[in-house]
Write a protein that holds these residues in place. Structure first.
Motif: not given
Lengths: 265, 265
Positions: A167-168, A134-135, A40, B237-242, A165, B249, A137-138, B245
């Protein structure tokens, strides 16, 4: 490529001291460990300063070492002993990058169309902070703000728990929490303090506006003056007999509740 | 009350060995540490076998010591050194109870009107398992099943991370995961495997039926044969770039999504 085998060599010592915050702040650099984080980091222009790789890791992840070389990043082969000295994990994964700080000012992190921001106020455990990053980001958050009362985002445990994350998405650090709240309000965010003392629950508040979630300390939550600063104090409903949720869990439920509402619109 | 000061006294040694699973299984007893856990243990009839308290803790929590005595639970004053020997934390909180096992068979844990069950399959980190137990409690789950491939629910770290929840809701342990799935299906539960390989997301599946969530290993998720056993594989669902999870979480998001739907009905 010659191998770094001496843990006292200047290059190894210079990287090693980045495990300490004072040196990170001085060099404006931090360590990212393991194939996921290094991959990343390399995906961002100009972030990776140098890469240490064991012979084993180079065989296992040739594409990462190649990417570093193509990007003009100096790659140093490190002996197992040198890697053990640099890595902060019990079983080092053989890849470790020295990276430039990636945080940005709040005004740059929060674009005009931003709708979801997580603000860490008084979060002291780096593992928790990294997990929330991380969460966030997700959940598709636009930015994460580490206020000056929270742990350093570049702490090794935080970087590891973020699982890449850091870096995201845009990370802001060092802002006083009051100033962060004020600026986010000024940019049209509804500031919601996640706290067990809230009168309304997550299921009862409107989450369709741009929302900045304020998360407090692991043990004692948010201080009264911060609760007063927020537009509303919201609690995650407790349907059973638990007294509370842990910080990272509560953050996950809040961030995903916001994300779901935003995506349904 | 005389004070236990010798870490080699038989009573201290008998309690101390409960930090090991083999002795827990032999004695069918475990250790619960800190005021919150001890209070919850004492709230259950016949669970607390004996209580160790430092003089300091007795002054700070007189109501707990009184409750123990009223319940006929032997209370032993422990020196700081003895408490440090018994406690598994860096800064012991001065109260530690020896408790009888609290788990129950699945048929007893899952009543006819049960709607939400969490099943831990291959969860190996006791901190994660305890956090999921706490979250399941908060989300109003009816039971938590620790399968035989998961960590021992009576592991000290798991008990601590559960923050008292191990005493709040029925816990099942030792069942093979296949058998747990089969029995839950037989009782009318829709078994949903939480896994990043799911084709539908949490937002796309109906959660109104009684649901048993299957959570897998921290690193590698759920094995193919378990995914095949489930009624459906569902991903958060992963809405971002992670990339994903973390386990606790993901479990929080799934359990709260179920709880919300159940409460709205």
């Amino acid at each position: 490529m010659s191998e770094l085998t001496n843990i006292k060599s200047p290059r190894v010592k210079a990287a090693r001291r980045l495990t300490k915050r004072a040196f990170r702040d001085r060099d404006r650099a931090f360590l990212a460990e393991g194939p996921q984080a290094v991959r990343e980091a390399l995906a961002l222009d100009g972030v990776t300063v140098e890469l240490f790789a064991t012979a084993e890791a180079e065989l296992r992840h040739p594409e990462i070492v190649t990417a570093a070389k193509l990007a003009g990043v100096p790659v140093f082969r490190a002996s197992g002993e040198v890697m053990a000295e640099l890595a902060q994990t019990v079983t080092p994964q053989g890849l470790l990058a020295v990276c430039r700080f990636v945080h940005v000012p709040l005004e740059q992190a929060v674009a005009a169309d931003a709708r979801l921001v997580a603000v860490l106020a008084h979060v002291r455990d780096p593992g928790n902070a990294g997990t929330v990053l991380r969460t966030a980001d997700a959940a598709g958050a636009d930015a994460v703000v580490f206020t000056d009362a929270s742990v350093d985002p570049y702490n090794g445990k935080c970087v590891r728990a973020s699982a890449g994350s850091i870096f995201h998405l845009p990370v802001v650090t060092g802002l006083p929490v009051g100033k962060a709240v004020q600026e986010l309000k000024g940019r049209g965010f509804r500031v919601l303090a996640a706290d067990g003392t809230g009168t309304r629950t997550l299921d009862e508040v409107a989450l369709d506006a741009p929302v900045a979630w304020l998360f407090g300390n692991e043990a004692w939550g948010l201080p009264a003056e911060l609760l007063a600063l927020a537009d509303e104090v919201v609690r995650v409903p407790i349907y059973g007999r638990a007294e509370s949720l842990n910080l990272a869990t509560a953050a996950a439920v809040c961030l995903y509740a916001s994300a779901r509402v935003h995506r349904q619109k």
